[in-house]
Design a protein around this motif. Structure first.
Motif, short mmCIF file in Angstrom:
data_model
loop_
_atom_site.label_atom_id
_atom_site.label_comp_id
_atom_site.label_asym_id
_atom_site.label_seq_id
_atom_site.Cartn_x
_atom_site.Cartn_y
_atom_site.Cartn_z
N ASN A 1 -83.67 -27.69 2.90
CA ASN A 1 -84.08 -27.15 1.56
C ASN A 1 -83.34 -26.92 1.11
O ASN A 1 -83.92 -26.90 -0.72
CB ASN A 1 -83.76 -25.94 2.73
CG ASN A 1 -84.45 -25.87 4.00
OD1 ASN A 1 -85.22 -25.95 3.55
ND2 ASN A 1 -84.40 -24.26 4.59
N ARG A 2 -82.73 -27.56 0.46
CA ARG A 2 -81.63 -27.88 -0.58
C ARG A 2 -82.12 -29.39 -1.70
O ARG A 2 -82.60 -28.79 -3.17
CB ARG A 2 -79.72 -28.14 -1.05
CG ARG A 2 -79.41 -27.28 -0.27
CD ARG A 2 -78.41 -27.47 -0.23
NE ARG A 2 -76.48 -26.20 -0.12
CZ ARG A 2 -76.12 -26.34 -0.50
NH1 ARG A 2 -75.26 -27.71 -0.74
NH2 ARG A 2 -74.97 -25.21 0.61
N VAL A 3 -82.96 -30.23 -0.76
CA VAL A 3 -83.96 -31.13 -1.51
C VAL A 3 -84.76 -30.67 -2.68
O VAL A 3 -85.19 -31.08 -3.03
CB VAL A 3 -83.80 -32.22 -0.32
CG1 VAL A 3 -84.84 -33.25 -1.66
CG2 VAL A 3 -82.82 -33.27 -0.09
N VAL B 1 -77.78 -34.33 -2.60
CA VAL B 1 -77.33 -33.14 -1.88
C VAL B 1 -76.20 -33.28 -0.93
O VAL B 1 -75.32 -32.23 -1.61
CB VAL B 1 -79.06 -32.73 -1.36
CG1 VAL B 1 -78.25 -31.65 -0.43
CG2 VAL B 1 -79.75 -32.13 -1.67
N VAL B 2 -76.15 -34.53 0.11
CA VAL B 2 -75.16 -34.54 0.87
C VAL B 2 -73.61 -34.35 -0.41
O VAL B 2 -72.79 -34.48 -0.07
CB VAL B 2 -75.67 -36.07 1.51
CG1 VAL B 2 -74.25 -35.92 2.38
CG2 VAL B 2 -76.63 -35.30 2.75
N TYR B 3 -73.88 -34.95 -1.28
CA TYR B 3 -72.65 -35.72 -2.23
C TYR B 3 -72.65 -34.83 -2.73
O TYR B 3 -72.28 -35.36 -4.15
CB TYR B 3 -72.63 -37.07 -1.93
CG TYR B 3 -72.86 -37.92 -0.57
CD1 TYR B 3 -71.28 -38.97 -0.37
CD2 TYR B 3 -73.92 -38.30 -0.27
CE1 TYR B 3 -71.94 -38.88 0.99
CE2 TYR B 3 -73.28 -39.63 1.30
CZ TYR B 3 -72.47 -39.55 1.92
OH TYR B 3 -71.74 -40.28 2.81
N GLN B 4 -73.58 -35.05 -3.82
CA GLN B 4 -73.28 -33.29 -4.25
C GLN B 4 -71.74 -33.07 -4.87
O GLN B 4 -71.14 -31.87 -4.15
CB GLN B 4 -74.26 -32.37 -4.52
CG GLN B 4 -74.05 -31.52 -5.94
CD GLN B 4 -75.15 -30.60 -5.94
OE1 GLN B 4 -75.84 -30.11 -5.29
NE2 GLN B 4 -75.18 -29.95 -7.47
N LYS B 5 -71.30 -32.84 -6.46
CA LYS B 5 -69.63 -32.43 -5.70
C LYS B 5 -69.96 -31.09 -7.24
O LYS B 5 -70.38 -31.40 -7.93
CB LYS B 5 -69.07 -33.29 -6.47
CG LYS B 5 -68.13 -34.19 -5.93
CD LYS B 5 -67.51 -35.25 -6.44
CE LYS B 5 -66.64 -36.40 -5.67
NZ LYS B 5 -66.98 -36.75 -4.38
N GLY B 6 -68.90 -30.33 -7.40
CA GLY B 6 -69.47 -29.47 -7.85
C GLY B 6 -68.30 -29.08 -8.89
O GLY B 6 -67.04 -30.16 -9.42
N LYS B 7 -67.87 -28.71 -9.35
CA LYS B 7 -66.54 -28.02 -10.11
C LYS B 7 -65.60 -28.62 -9.67
O LYS B 7 -64.61 -29.10 -10.41
CB LYS B 7 -66.44 -27.08 -11.46
CG LYS B 7 -68.08 -26.49 -12.40
CD LYS B 7 -67.24 -25.55 -12.70
CE LYS B 7 -68.90 -25.11 -13.56
NZ LYS B 7 -69.15 -23.49 -14.62
N LEU C 1 -78.38 -38.42 6.06
CA LEU C 1 -79.07 -36.30 6.22
C LEU C 1 -78.41 -36.79 8.16
O LEU C 1 -77.76 -35.58 8.22
CB LEU C 1 -80.99 -36.40 6.61
CG LEU C 1 -81.62 -35.23 7.97
CD1 LEU C 1 -80.30 -34.61 7.08
CD2 LEU C 1 -82.62 -34.75 7.35
N ALA C 2 -77.99 -38.30 8.35
CA ALA C 2 -77.76 -38.50 9.81
C ALA C 2 -75.72 -37.96 9.48
O ALA C 2 -75.34 -37.26 10.60
CB ALA C 2 -77.63 -39.99 10.71
N MET C 3 -75.32 -38.82 8.43
CA MET C 3 -73.65 -38.16 8.13
C MET C 3 -73.96 -36.89 8.09
O MET C 3 -72.69 -36.07 9.07
CB MET C 3 -73.59 -39.62 7.37
CG MET C 3 -73.76 -40.44 7.60
SD MET C 3 -72.29 -41.39 8.60
CE MET C 3 -70.47 -40.88 7.45
N ASN C 4 -74.95 -35.96 7.64
CA ASN C 4 -74.81 -34.18 7.21
C ASN C 4 -74.46 -34.18 8.54
O ASN C 4 -73.47 -32.94 8.80
CB ASN C 4 -75.13 -34.57 5.82
CG ASN C 4 -74.45 -33.09 5.61
OD1 ASN C 4 -73.15 -33.04 4.95
ND2 ASN C 4 -75.22 -31.84 5.53
N ILE C 5 -75.36 -33.84 9.87
CA ILE C 5 -75.29 -33.45 10.48
C ILE C 5 -74.65 -33.99 11.02
O ILE C 5 -73.83 -33.24 12.04
CB ILE C 5 -76.49 -34.26 11.52
CG1 ILE C 5 -78.09 -33.59 10.64
CG2 ILE C 5 -76.71 -34.05 13.28
CD1 ILE C 5 -79.56 -34.44 10.75
#
Length: 132
Positions: free
Chosen positions: A35-37, A49-55, A10-14
């Motif tokens: 909220n995503r969590v 959530v932070v490291y989720q990759k999409g297609k 979370l800190a890295m994302n902020i």
């Protein structure tokens, strides 16, 4: 490894998404992450959530832009850690954008997914949305 902890993720994302934003902007980024969590549409843990990759892309561009993720601005990173701690402990009592907000983008871009969301608020250099 520290980056695998919920607090550090979370800190890295902020830090990477909002270190130059006003406090409300940093809170909003943390809130969207949390909220995503809570949403059934995303992983059920902060690091997921932070490291989720999409297609074809990552949810947060800093996680796959090829640049170093090492925080170089010590004060900004310490501030991000303190805010992450606060959000993890008191997040239910702190809100900048609301519980349903799961999307945002920088004002300088126009993402493809804008058709699926409703604008909620602008804070600093970001626009925040909830799913329609």
């Amino acid at each position: 490894m520290l980056l695998q902890s919920a607090l550090m993720c979370l800190a890295m994302n902020i830090y990477h998404e909002a270190r130059s934003e006003p406090v409300n902007g940093r809170i909003a980024i943390a809130e969207v992450t949390l909220n995503r969590v809570a949403s059934k549409h995303y992983p059920d843990d902060i690091c997921g959530v932070v490291y989720q990759k999409g297609k074809s892309t990552c949810q947060f561009s800093w996680t796959c832009d090829g640049a170093s993720d090492t925080p170089h601005e010590k004060k900004a990173f310490n501030d991000a850690i303190r805010l992450a701690e606060t959000m993890l402990v008191e997040g239910d009592n702190i809100s900048a954008v609301g519980k349903n907000v799961t999307h945002y983008h920088n004002k300088t871009v126009k993402p493809y997914w804008l058709v699926d969301v409703t604008k909620v608020k602008e804070i600093g250099n970001h626009i925040f949305y909830k799913i329609k």
